[in-house]
Scaffold this motif. Sequence first.
Motif, PDB file in Angstrom:
ATOM      1  N   UNK A  15       7.653  20.819   0.731  1.00  0.00           N
ATOM      2  CA  UNK A  15       7.327  21.714  -0.376  1.00  0.00           C
ATOM      3  C   UNK A  15       5.890  21.588  -0.829  1.00  0.00           C
ATOM      4  N   UNK A  16       5.353  20.374  -0.799  1.00  0.00           N
ATOM      5  CA  UNK A  16       3.986  20.173  -1.275  1.00  0.00           C
ATOM      6  C   UNK A  16       2.988  20.981  -0.453  1.00  0.00           C
ATOM      7  N   UNK A  17       3.253  21.098   0.848  1.00  0.00           N
ATOM      8  CA  UNK A  17       2.352  21.823   1.732  1.00  0.00           C
ATOM      9  C   UNK A  17       2.849  23.239   2.037  1.00  0.00           C
ATOM     10  N   UNK A  18       4.009  23.585   1.510  1.00  0.00           N
ATOM     11  CA  UNK A  18       4.609  24.894   1.769  1.00  0.00           C
ATOM     12  C   UNK A  18       4.767  25.141   3.273  1.00  0.00           C
ATOM     13  N   UNK A  19       5.270  24.125   3.960  1.00  0.00           N
ATOM     14  CA  UNK A  19       5.490  24.219   5.402  1.00  0.00           C
ATOM     15  C   UNK A  19       6.952  23.932   5.713  1.00  0.00           C
ATOM     16  N   UNK A  20       7.394  24.480   6.841  1.00  0.00           N
ATOM     17  CA  UNK A  20       8.771  24.260   7.280  1.00  0.00           C
ATOM     18  C   UNK A  20       8.798  24.092   8.792  1.00  0.00           C
ATOM     19  N   UNK A  21       9.336  22.981   9.246  1.00  0.00           N
ATOM     20  CA  UNK A  21       9.493  22.713  10.670  1.00  0.00           C
ATOM     21  C   UNK A  21      10.969  22.886  11.041  1.00  0.00           C
TER      22      UNK A  21
ATOM     23  N   UNK B  25      -5.765  -5.725  15.001  1.00  0.00           N
ATOM     24  CA  UNK B  25      -4.445  -6.314  15.214  1.00  0.00           C
ATOM     25  C   UNK B  25      -3.386  -5.321  14.748  1.00  0.00           C
ATOM     26  N   UNK B  26      -2.666  -4.710  15.692  1.00  0.00           N
ATOM     27  CA  UNK B  26      -1.683  -3.680  15.341  1.00  0.00           C
ATOM     28  C   UNK B  26      -0.250  -4.081  15.661  1.00  0.00           C
ATOM     29  N   UNK B  27      -0.055  -5.186  16.354  1.00  0.00           N
ATOM     30  CA  UNK B  27       1.273  -5.514  16.868  1.00  0.00           C
ATOM     31  C   UNK B  27       2.294  -5.775  15.768  1.00  0.00           C
ATOM     32  N   UNK B  28       1.836  -6.179  14.588  1.00  0.00           N
ATOM     33  CA  UNK B  28       2.766  -6.470  13.501  1.00  0.00           C
ATOM     34  C   UNK B  28       2.954  -5.290  12.549  1.00  0.00           C
ATOM     35  N   UNK B  29       2.369  -4.139  12.891  1.00  0.00           N
ATOM     36  CA  UNK B  29       2.410  -2.986  11.996  1.00  0.00           C
ATOM     37  C   UNK B  29       3.478  -1.986  12.429  1.00  0.00           C
ATOM     38  N   UNK B  30       4.232  -1.483  11.460  1.00  0.00           N
ATOM     39  CA  UNK B  30       5.199  -0.420  11.729  1.00  0.00           C
ATOM     40  C   UNK B  30       4.461   0.913  11.718  1.00  0.00           C
ATOM     41  N   UNK B  31       5.176   2.006  11.981  1.00  0.00           N
ATOM     42  CA  UNK B  31       4.545   3.316  12.011  1.00  0.00           C
ATOM     43  C   UNK B  31       3.820   3.649  10.727  1.00  0.00           C
ATOM     44  N   UNK B  32       4.488   3.470   9.584  1.00  0.00           N
ATOM     45  CA  UNK B  32       3.879   3.789   8.294  1.00  0.00           C
ATOM     46  C   UNK B  32       2.703   2.867   8.013  1.00  0.00           C
ATOM     47  N   UNK B  33       2.853   1.588   8.293  1.00  0.00           N
ATOM     48  CA  UNK B  33       1.765   0.630   8.051  1.00  0.00           C
ATOM     49  C   UNK B  33       0.561   0.945   8.930  1.00  0.00           C
ATOM     50  N   UNK B  34       0.840   1.379  10.149  1.00  0.00           N
ATOM     51  CA  UNK B  34      -0.235   1.737  11.077  1.00  0.00           C
ATOM     52  C   UNK B  34      -1.027   2.930  10.548  1.00  0.00           C
ATOM     53  N   UNK B  35      -0.317   3.932  10.043  1.00  0.00           N
ATOM     54  CA  UNK B  35      -0.978   5.119   9.509  1.00  0.00           C
ATOM     55  C   UNK B  35      -1.801   4.768   8.274  1.00  0.00           C
TER      56      UNK B  35
ATOM     57  N   UNK C 123       3.632  13.884  10.482  1.00  0.00           N
ATOM     58  CA  UNK C 123       2.306  14.381  10.118  1.00  0.00           C
ATOM     59  C   UNK C 123       2.263  14.882   8.680  1.00  0.00           C
ATOM     60  N   UNK C 124       3.286  15.597   8.263  1.00  0.00           N
ATOM     61  CA  UNK C 124       3.250  16.204   6.937  1.00  0.00           C
ATOM     62  C   UNK C 124       3.536  15.207   5.816  1.00  0.00           C
ATOM     63  N   UNK C 125       3.787  13.970   6.178  1.00  0.00           N
ATOM     64  CA  UNK C 125       3.879  12.897   5.180  1.00  0.00           C
ATOM     65  C   UNK C 125       2.544  12.186   4.991  1.00  0.00           C
ATOM     66  N   UNK C 126       1.519  12.616   5.735  1.00  0.00           N
ATOM     67  CA  UNK C 126       0.205  11.985   5.600  1.00  0.00           C
ATOM     68  C   UNK C 126      -0.383  12.257   4.217  1.00  0.00           C
ATOM     69  N   UNK C 127      -0.230  13.484   3.721  1.00  0.00           N
ATOM     70  CA  UNK C 127      -0.808  13.815   2.413  1.00  0.00           C
ATOM     71  C   UNK C 127      -0.267  12.921   1.293  1.00  0.00           C
ATOM     72  N   UNK C 128       1.054  12.820   1.109  1.00  0.00           N
ATOM     73  CA  UNK C 128       1.537  11.895   0.062  1.00  0.00           C
ATOM     74  C   UNK C 128       1.141  10.445   0.319  1.00  0.00           C
ATOM     75  N   UNK C 129       0.946  10.089   1.593  1.00  0.00           N
ATOM     76  CA  UNK C 129       0.518   8.724   1.914  1.00  0.00           C
ATOM     77  C   UNK C 129      -0.906   8.482   1.428  1.00  0.00           C
ATOM     78  N   UNK C 130      -1.775   9.466   1.626  1.00  0.00           N
ATOM     79  CA  UNK C 130      -3.152   9.348   1.117  1.00  0.00           C
ATOM     80  C   UNK C 130      -3.127   9.232  -0.402  1.00  0.00           C
ATOM     81  N   UNK C 131      -2.331  10.089  -1.035  1.00  0.00           N
ATOM     82  CA  UNK C 131      -2.272  10.113  -2.499  1.00  0.00           C
ATOM     83  C   UNK C 131      -1.759   8.792  -3.072  1.00  0.00           C
ATOM     84  N   UNK C 132      -0.932   8.089  -2.301  1.00  0.00           N
ATOM     85  CA  UNK C 132      -0.350   6.841  -2.806  1.00  0.00           C
ATOM     86  C   UNK C 132      -1.286   5.647  -2.678  1.00  0.00           C
TER      87      UNK C 132
END
Length: 430
Positions: free
Chosen positions: A7-13, A266-276, A391-400
Amino acid sequence: MEELVYQQLNEKIYQETMDNGLQVFLLAKPEMAKTFGIFSTNYGSIDQTFTPIGKSDKVTVPEGIAHFLEHKLFEKEDRDVFQDFTKLGASANAFTSFTKTAYLFSATSQIEKNIETLVNFVQDPYFSEKSVEKEKGIIAQEIRMYDDQPDWRAFFGTIQSLYHEHPVKVDIAGTVDSIQNITKDDLYTCYETFYHPSNMSLFIAGNIDPEAIMKQVRENQAGKSFPQAPEINRSYPEEPAAVAEKESSITMPVTTAKCMVGVKENVLDLSGKELIRAELLSDMILDFYFSKSGAFYEELYKNDLIDDSFQYETELDRQFGFTILGGDSRKPDKLAKRVKEMLHELKTKSIPEEDFTRMKRKKIGQFMRALNSLEFIANQFVHYHNLGFDLFDVLPEIESLTTKDAEEYLQHWIKEETISVFQVKPQGNE
Protein backbone atom coordinates in the motif's frame (compact mmCIF):
# COMPACT_ATOMS: atom_id res chain seq x y z
CA MET A 1 -2.62 -16.86 -7.79
CA GLU A 2 -1.73 -14.77 -4.76
CA GLU A 3 -1.83 -10.98 -4.60
CA LEU A 4 0.97 -9.22 -2.70
CA VAL A 5 -0.20 -5.67 -1.96
CA TYR A 6 2.24 -2.89 -1.00
CA GLN A 7 0.00 0.00 0.00
CA GLN A 8 2.79 2.43 0.78
CA LEU A 9 4.08 2.20 -2.78
CA ASN A 10 0.68 1.56 -4.38
CA GLU A 11 2.03 -1.58 -6.04
CA LYS A 12 0.62 -5.07 -6.41
CA ILE A 13 2.53 -8.22 -7.33
CA TYR A 14 0.74 -11.35 -8.51
CA GLN A 15 2.64 -14.46 -7.44
CA GLU A 16 2.21 -18.17 -8.05
CA THR A 17 4.44 -21.20 -7.61
CA MET A 18 3.90 -23.69 -10.41
CA ASP A 19 3.58 -27.43 -9.71
CA ASN A 20 7.18 -27.91 -10.86
CA GLY A 21 8.46 -25.27 -8.41
CA LEU A 22 8.87 -22.34 -10.80
CA GLN A 23 8.02 -19.06 -9.06
CA VAL A 24 6.23 -16.52 -11.23
CA PHE A 25 5.84 -12.83 -10.35
CA LEU A 26 3.73 -10.40 -12.39
CA LEU A 27 3.57 -6.62 -12.02
CA ALA A 28 0.89 -4.85 -14.06
CA LYS A 29 1.90 -1.35 -15.20
CA PRO A 30 -0.88 -0.34 -17.62
CA GLU A 31 0.55 3.16 -17.96
CA MET A 32 3.71 1.72 -19.52
CA ALA A 33 4.06 1.06 -23.24
CA LYS A 34 6.86 -1.43 -22.71
CA THR A 35 6.87 -4.83 -21.06
CA PHE A 36 10.01 -6.34 -19.56
CA GLY A 37 10.51 -10.01 -18.74
CA ILE A 38 13.35 -11.77 -16.94
CA PHE A 39 13.72 -15.52 -16.53
CA SER A 40 16.52 -16.26 -14.09
CA THR A 41 18.18 -19.10 -12.27
CA ASN A 42 19.78 -18.93 -8.84
CA TYR A 43 23.11 -19.99 -10.32
CA GLY A 44 26.21 -17.94 -11.05
CA SER A 45 29.95 -18.03 -11.51
CA ILE A 46 30.71 -18.89 -7.87
CA ASP A 47 28.79 -22.19 -8.08
CA GLN A 48 31.74 -24.27 -9.29
CA THR A 49 31.58 -27.14 -6.81
CA PHE A 50 28.30 -29.00 -6.25
CA THR A 51 26.63 -32.39 -6.22
CA PRO A 52 24.96 -33.01 -9.61
CA ILE A 53 21.32 -34.06 -9.62
CA GLY A 54 21.04 -37.81 -9.22
CA LYS A 55 24.65 -38.17 -8.01
CA SER A 56 26.20 -38.58 -4.58
CA ASP A 57 29.70 -37.19 -5.17
CA LYS A 58 30.66 -33.55 -5.60
CA VAL A 59 32.17 -32.29 -8.82
CA THR A 60 34.14 -29.15 -9.62
CA VAL A 61 33.47 -27.74 -13.07
CA PRO A 62 35.74 -25.44 -15.10
CA GLU A 63 35.82 -21.75 -14.24
CA GLY A 64 33.49 -19.68 -16.42
CA ILE A 65 31.02 -22.45 -17.19
CA ALA A 66 27.91 -20.57 -15.97
CA HIS A 67 28.68 -17.76 -18.42
CA PHE A 68 29.50 -20.27 -21.16
CA LEU A 69 26.16 -21.99 -20.58
CA GLU A 70 24.35 -18.67 -20.86
CA HIS A 71 25.87 -18.14 -24.31
CA LYS A 72 25.08 -21.64 -25.51
CA LEU A 73 21.39 -21.61 -24.59
CA PHE A 74 20.72 -19.05 -27.34
CA GLU A 75 22.09 -21.39 -29.99
CA LYS A 76 19.78 -24.17 -31.13
CA GLU A 77 20.38 -26.90 -33.68
CA ASP A 78 18.64 -24.96 -36.44
CA ARG A 79 18.73 -21.29 -35.42
CA ASP A 80 19.87 -18.48 -33.16
CA VAL A 81 17.16 -17.52 -30.65
CA PHE A 82 17.99 -13.82 -30.94
CA GLN A 83 16.40 -13.95 -34.40
CA ASP A 84 13.18 -15.31 -32.88
CA PHE A 85 12.89 -12.26 -30.66
CA THR A 86 13.76 -9.91 -33.51
CA LYS A 87 10.92 -11.33 -35.60
CA LEU A 88 8.58 -10.61 -32.69
CA GLY A 89 9.77 -7.01 -32.43
CA ALA A 90 11.55 -7.59 -29.13
CA SER A 91 15.00 -6.83 -27.79
CA ALA A 92 16.61 -9.79 -25.98
CA ASN A 93 19.70 -10.16 -23.83
CA ALA A 94 21.22 -12.19 -21.00
CA PHE A 95 23.83 -11.85 -18.28
CA THR A 96 25.71 -13.93 -15.75
CA SER A 97 26.71 -12.56 -12.36
CA PHE A 98 28.47 -14.14 -9.40
CA THR A 99 25.19 -15.67 -8.18
CA LYS A 100 22.63 -15.42 -10.98
CA THR A 101 22.11 -16.13 -14.67
CA ALA A 102 19.26 -14.22 -16.33
CA TYR A 103 17.58 -14.14 -19.74
CA LEU A 104 15.45 -11.16 -20.61
CA PHE A 105 13.45 -9.34 -23.24
CA SER A 106 11.67 -6.02 -23.65
CA ALA A 107 8.88 -5.39 -26.13
CA THR A 108 5.84 -3.23 -26.80
CA SER A 109 3.79 -5.83 -28.70
CA GLN A 110 3.24 -9.59 -29.05
CA ILE A 111 3.99 -9.95 -25.34
CA GLU A 112 2.54 -13.43 -24.90
CA LYS A 113 4.54 -14.77 -27.85
CA ASN A 114 7.70 -13.21 -26.45
CA ILE A 115 7.06 -14.76 -23.02
CA GLU A 116 6.53 -18.13 -24.71
CA THR A 117 9.78 -17.70 -26.62
CA LEU A 118 11.70 -16.71 -23.49
CA VAL A 119 10.51 -19.62 -21.37
CA ASN A 120 10.72 -22.23 -24.12
CA PHE A 121 14.24 -21.52 -25.29
CA VAL A 122 15.70 -21.51 -21.78
CA GLN A 123 13.93 -24.81 -21.00
CA ASP A 124 15.09 -26.50 -24.22
CA PRO A 125 18.89 -26.87 -24.15
CA TYR A 126 20.86 -28.03 -27.17
CA PHE A 127 24.61 -28.59 -26.92
CA SER A 128 26.86 -30.38 -29.41
CA GLU A 129 30.60 -30.98 -29.29
CA LYS A 130 31.04 -28.95 -32.48
CA SER A 131 29.11 -25.92 -31.24
CA VAL A 132 30.87 -26.04 -27.86
CA GLU A 133 34.29 -25.97 -29.53
CA LYS A 134 33.21 -23.07 -31.72
CA GLU A 135 32.00 -21.11 -28.70
CA LYS A 136 35.36 -21.46 -26.95
CA GLY A 137 36.95 -19.24 -29.57
CA ILE A 138 34.22 -16.62 -29.26
CA ILE A 139 34.37 -16.44 -25.47
CA ALA A 140 38.18 -16.50 -25.43
CA GLN A 141 38.07 -13.40 -27.61
CA GLU A 142 35.62 -11.78 -25.18
CA ILE A 143 37.92 -12.60 -22.23
CA ARG A 144 40.93 -11.10 -24.02
CA MET A 145 38.90 -7.97 -24.75
CA TYR A 146 38.14 -7.51 -21.04
CA ASP A 147 41.75 -8.28 -20.17
CA ASP A 148 42.68 -5.18 -22.18
CA GLN A 149 40.35 -2.92 -20.19
CA PRO A 150 42.16 -1.25 -17.25
CA ASP A 151 38.96 -0.53 -15.31
CA TRP A 152 37.89 -4.19 -15.47
CA ARG A 153 41.36 -5.37 -14.47
CA ALA A 154 41.36 -2.93 -11.54
CA PHE A 155 37.93 -4.17 -10.37
CA PHE A 156 38.75 -7.86 -10.53
CA GLY A 157 42.30 -7.33 -9.35
CA THR A 158 40.90 -5.78 -6.18
CA ILE A 159 38.58 -8.74 -5.59
CA GLN A 160 41.46 -11.15 -6.19
CA SER A 161 43.55 -9.31 -3.60
CA LEU A 162 40.70 -9.64 -1.09
CA TYR A 163 39.98 -13.36 -1.45
CA HIS A 164 42.23 -16.36 -0.87
CA GLU A 165 40.10 -19.28 -2.08
CA HIS A 166 36.54 -18.21 -2.76
CA PRO A 167 35.53 -18.47 -6.46
CA VAL A 168 34.28 -14.86 -6.42
CA LYS A 169 37.94 -14.03 -7.15
CA VAL A 170 37.63 -15.69 -10.58
CA ASP A 171 36.48 -13.61 -13.54
CA ILE A 172 32.83 -14.47 -14.30
CA ALA A 173 33.80 -15.49 -17.85
CA GLY A 174 36.64 -17.68 -16.58
CA THR A 175 40.04 -17.67 -18.24
CA VAL A 176 41.15 -18.51 -21.75
CA ASP A 177 42.68 -21.72 -20.38
CA SER A 178 39.77 -22.74 -18.12
CA ILE A 179 37.10 -22.59 -20.81
CA GLN A 180 39.12 -24.96 -23.01
CA ASN A 181 38.22 -27.71 -20.50
CA ILE A 182 34.45 -27.25 -20.85
CA THR A 183 32.64 -30.15 -22.51
CA LYS A 184 29.12 -30.76 -23.73
CA ASP A 185 28.59 -33.14 -20.79
CA ASP A 186 29.71 -30.46 -18.32
CA LEU A 187 27.11 -28.09 -19.72
CA TYR A 188 24.33 -30.65 -19.40
CA THR A 189 25.43 -31.46 -15.83
CA CYS A 190 25.21 -27.80 -14.81
CA TYR A 191 22.00 -27.24 -16.72
CA GLU A 192 20.20 -30.24 -15.22
CA THR A 193 21.29 -29.28 -11.71
CA PHE A 194 20.69 -25.54 -11.69
CA TYR A 195 18.07 -24.94 -14.38
CA HIS A 196 15.36 -27.00 -12.71
CA PRO A 197 12.20 -24.80 -12.46
CA SER A 198 12.34 -25.01 -8.66
CA ASN A 199 15.62 -23.05 -8.78
CA MET A 200 14.25 -20.42 -11.16
CA SER A 201 11.92 -17.45 -11.24
CA LEU A 202 10.03 -15.59 -13.95
CA PHE A 203 9.24 -11.89 -13.49
CA ILE A 204 7.13 -9.97 -16.01
CA ALA A 205 6.43 -6.25 -15.56
CA GLY A 206 4.58 -3.87 -17.84
CA ASN A 207 1.34 -3.43 -19.73
CA ILE A 208 0.00 -6.93 -19.08
CA ASP A 209 -3.15 -8.75 -18.00
CA PRO A 210 -1.90 -10.76 -14.97
CA GLU A 211 -4.70 -13.33 -15.15
CA ALA A 212 -4.03 -14.08 -18.82
CA ILE A 213 -0.23 -14.20 -18.42
CA MET A 214 -0.37 -16.45 -15.36
CA LYS A 215 -2.74 -18.81 -17.17
CA GLN A 216 -0.36 -18.88 -20.14
CA VAL A 217 2.67 -19.72 -17.99
CA ARG A 218 0.71 -22.29 -16.00
CA GLU A 219 -0.34 -24.11 -19.18
CA ASN A 220 3.15 -23.84 -20.66
CA GLN A 221 4.74 -25.49 -17.62
CA ALA A 222 2.02 -28.13 -17.30
CA GLY A 223 2.86 -29.28 -20.81
CA LYS A 224 6.47 -30.05 -19.91
CA SER A 225 8.01 -32.85 -17.90
CA PHE A 226 10.69 -32.31 -15.27
CA PRO A 227 12.26 -34.67 -12.73
CA GLN A 228 11.48 -34.25 -9.06
CA ALA A 229 12.85 -31.00 -7.67
CA PRO A 230 16.44 -31.57 -6.50
CA GLU A 231 17.91 -30.18 -3.33
CA ILE A 232 20.97 -28.40 -4.65
CA ASN A 233 24.11 -29.07 -2.62
CA ARG A 234 26.66 -26.33 -3.33
CA SER A 235 30.10 -26.28 -1.78
CA TYR A 236 32.44 -23.36 -1.18
CA PRO A 237 35.95 -23.35 0.26
CA GLU A 238 36.62 -22.00 3.73
CA GLU A 239 37.66 -18.39 3.41
CA PRO A 240 39.79 -16.58 6.02
CA ALA A 241 38.47 -13.27 7.35
CA ALA A 242 41.68 -11.43 6.43
CA VAL A 243 42.52 -10.36 2.88
CA ALA A 244 44.75 -12.44 0.62
CA GLU A 245 47.13 -9.57 -0.19
CA LYS A 246 47.46 -6.23 1.54
CA GLU A 247 48.92 -4.62 -1.57
CA SER A 248 49.26 -5.77 -5.17
CA SER A 249 49.55 -4.23 -8.61
CA ILE A 250 49.89 -4.84 -12.33
CA THR A 251 51.25 -2.68 -15.14
CA MET A 252 49.28 -1.76 -18.26
CA PRO A 253 49.57 0.80 -21.06
CA VAL A 254 47.71 3.56 -19.15
CA THR A 255 48.75 7.19 -18.81
CA THR A 256 47.38 7.59 -15.27
CA ALA A 257 47.54 5.00 -12.51
CA LYS A 258 44.38 3.44 -11.09
CA CYS A 259 44.20 2.93 -7.35
CA MET A 260 41.47 0.86 -5.68
CA VAL A 261 40.96 0.27 -1.97
CA GLY A 262 38.94 -2.85 -1.21
CA VAL A 263 37.17 -3.88 1.99
CA LYS A 264 36.37 -7.55 2.54
CA GLU A 265 32.92 -7.81 4.11
CA ASN A 266 31.84 -10.51 6.57
CA VAL A 267 28.42 -11.69 5.35
CA LEU A 268 28.26 -15.33 6.45
CA ASP A 269 26.49 -14.55 9.72
CA LEU A 270 23.90 -12.23 8.14
CA SER A 271 20.35 -13.21 7.24
CA GLY A 272 18.54 -11.75 4.23
CA LYS A 273 17.14 -8.77 6.14
CA GLU A 274 20.42 -8.13 7.97
CA LEU A 275 22.29 -8.29 4.68
CA ILE A 276 20.00 -5.69 3.10
CA ARG A 277 20.30 -3.37 6.11
CA ALA A 278 24.09 -3.65 5.98
CA GLU A 279 24.09 -2.85 2.26
CA LEU A 280 21.79 0.14 2.77
CA LEU A 281 23.93 1.53 5.59
CA SER A 282 27.13 1.03 3.61
CA ASP A 283 25.65 2.80 0.56
CA MET A 284 24.37 5.70 2.65
CA ILE A 285 27.63 6.17 4.56
CA LEU A 286 29.78 5.98 1.42
CA ASP A 287 27.51 8.46 -0.33
CA PHE A 288 27.57 10.85 2.62
CA TYR A 289 31.36 10.94 2.94
CA PHE A 290 32.69 10.05 -0.52
CA SER A 291 30.18 11.47 -3.01
CA LYS A 292 31.09 14.72 -4.74
CA SER A 293 29.36 16.70 -1.99
CA GLY A 294 31.03 14.71 0.79
CA ALA A 295 33.75 16.02 3.11
CA PHE A 296 36.21 13.23 2.34
CA TYR A 297 35.76 13.57 -1.41
CA GLU A 298 36.37 17.31 -1.22
CA GLU A 299 39.62 16.79 0.69
CA LEU A 300 40.87 14.15 -1.75
CA TYR A 301 40.00 16.34 -4.72
CA LYS A 302 41.60 19.49 -3.30
CA ASN A 303 44.81 17.59 -2.62
CA ASP A 304 44.88 16.38 -6.23
CA LEU A 305 44.60 12.73 -5.18
CA ILE A 306 41.53 11.97 -7.31
CA ASP A 307 39.67 13.19 -10.36
CA ASP A 308 36.11 12.76 -11.62
CA SER A 309 36.69 9.01 -12.14
CA PHE A 310 36.59 8.36 -8.38
CA GLN A 311 33.76 5.99 -7.47
CA TYR A 312 32.66 3.47 -4.88
CA GLU A 313 30.36 0.48 -4.60
CA THR A 314 29.27 -2.19 -2.16
CA GLU A 315 28.15 -5.67 -3.15
CA LEU A 316 26.84 -8.01 -0.48
CA ASP A 317 25.50 -11.40 -1.49
CA ARG A 318 25.30 -14.96 -0.28
CA GLN A 319 28.77 -16.22 0.58
CA PHE A 320 30.74 -13.01 -0.16
CA GLY A 321 30.77 -9.26 0.11
CA PHE A 322 33.08 -6.37 -0.76
CA THR A 323 33.30 -2.60 -0.90
CA ILE A 324 35.59 -0.93 -3.44
CA LEU A 325 36.62 2.73 -3.61
CA GLY A 326 39.01 4.38 -6.05
CA GLY A 327 39.76 5.63 -9.53
CA ASP A 328 42.48 7.34 -11.52
CA SER A 329 45.18 9.11 -9.53
CA ARG A 330 48.49 10.80 -10.23
CA LYS A 331 49.44 10.03 -6.61
CA PRO A 332 48.13 6.48 -6.11
CA ASP A 333 50.22 5.65 -3.03
CA LYS A 334 49.12 8.80 -1.22
CA LEU A 335 45.52 8.16 -2.26
CA ALA A 336 45.60 4.62 -0.90
CA LYS A 337 47.11 5.78 2.40
CA ARG A 338 44.57 8.58 2.87
CA VAL A 339 41.50 6.50 1.92
CA LYS A 340 42.54 3.80 4.39
CA GLU A 341 42.93 6.47 7.08
CA MET A 342 39.49 7.86 6.23
CA LEU A 343 37.87 4.45 6.50
CA HIS A 344 39.38 3.96 9.94
CA GLU A 345 38.26 7.48 10.92
CA LEU A 346 34.67 6.47 10.26
CA LYS A 347 34.75 4.35 13.43
CA THR A 348 35.12 7.54 15.47
CA LYS A 349 32.43 9.51 13.65
CA SER A 350 29.30 10.62 15.42
CA ILE A 351 26.63 11.33 12.83
CA PRO A 352 24.39 14.29 13.73
CA GLU A 353 20.68 13.45 13.63
CA GLU A 354 19.96 16.06 10.97
CA ASP A 355 22.70 14.63 8.74
CA PHE A 356 21.35 11.11 9.07
CA THR A 357 17.87 12.35 8.25
CA ARG A 358 19.24 13.87 5.04
CA MET A 359 21.03 10.60 4.24
CA LYS A 360 17.78 8.68 4.60
CA ARG A 361 15.82 11.17 2.50
CA LYS A 362 18.37 10.97 -0.28
CA LYS A 363 18.36 7.17 -0.22
CA ILE A 364 14.56 7.11 -0.30
CA GLY A 365 14.56 9.53 -3.23
CA GLN A 366 17.05 7.39 -5.14
CA PHE A 367 14.99 4.26 -4.49
CA MET A 368 11.70 5.87 -5.52
CA ARG A 369 13.20 7.20 -8.77
CA ALA A 370 14.63 3.78 -9.56
CA LEU A 371 11.13 2.29 -9.29
CA ASN A 372 10.25 4.16 -12.49
CA SER A 373 12.37 1.60 -14.35
CA LEU A 374 10.81 -1.77 -15.18
CA GLU A 375 14.31 -3.20 -15.60
CA PHE A 376 15.33 -2.07 -12.12
CA ILE A 377 12.18 -3.50 -10.53
CA ALA A 378 12.48 -6.87 -12.28
CA ASN A 379 16.22 -7.33 -11.75
CA GLN A 380 16.24 -6.16 -8.15
CA PHE A 381 13.09 -8.05 -7.21
CA VAL A 382 14.73 -11.30 -8.35
CA HIS A 383 18.02 -10.39 -6.66
CA TYR A 384 16.36 -9.69 -3.31
CA HIS A 385 14.06 -12.70 -3.67
CA ASN A 386 17.10 -14.98 -3.97
CA LEU A 387 18.37 -13.48 -0.71
CA GLY A 388 15.07 -14.15 1.04
CA PHE A 389 13.94 -10.53 0.98
CA ASP A 390 11.32 -8.45 -0.84
CA LEU A 391 12.27 -5.45 -2.98
CA PHE A 392 9.18 -3.52 -1.95
CA ASP A 393 10.12 -3.90 1.71
CA VAL A 394 13.28 -1.87 1.10
CA LEU A 395 11.47 1.45 1.61
CA PRO A 396 10.17 0.68 5.13
CA GLU A 397 13.60 -0.78 5.90
CA ILE A 398 15.29 2.51 4.99
CA GLU A 399 12.73 4.42 7.04
CA SER A 400 13.40 2.23 10.08
CA LEU A 401 17.16 2.91 10.12
CA THR A 402 18.43 5.11 12.95
CA THR A 403 21.55 7.08 13.73
CA LYS A 404 22.38 4.44 16.32
CA ASP A 405 22.19 1.73 13.62
CA ALA A 406 24.67 3.66 11.48
CA GLU A 407 27.12 4.30 14.32
CA GLU A 408 27.00 0.67 15.47
CA TYR A 409 27.62 -0.42 11.89
CA LEU A 410 30.63 1.88 11.63
CA GLN A 411 32.11 0.44 14.84
CA HIS A 412 32.38 -3.04 13.33
CA TRP A 413 32.78 -2.26 9.64
CA ILE A 414 36.44 -1.43 9.06
CA LYS A 415 39.35 -3.58 10.26
CA GLU A 416 42.92 -3.29 9.10
CA GLU A 417 43.17 -6.97 8.18
CA THR A 418 40.14 -6.67 5.84
CA ILE A 419 41.54 -3.83 3.70
CA SER A 420 43.55 -4.32 0.52
CA VAL A 421 44.99 -1.94 -2.09
CA PHE A 422 45.25 -2.77 -5.78
CA GLN A 423 46.86 -0.56 -8.42
CA VAL A 424 47.10 -0.52 -12.19
CA LYS A 425 50.36 1.28 -12.87
CA PRO A 426 51.61 2.79 -16.13
CA GLN A 427 54.20 0.63 -17.85
CA GLY A 428 57.76 1.69 -17.06
CA ASN A 429 56.77 2.99 -13.61
CA GLU A 430 57.50 -0.18 -11.62
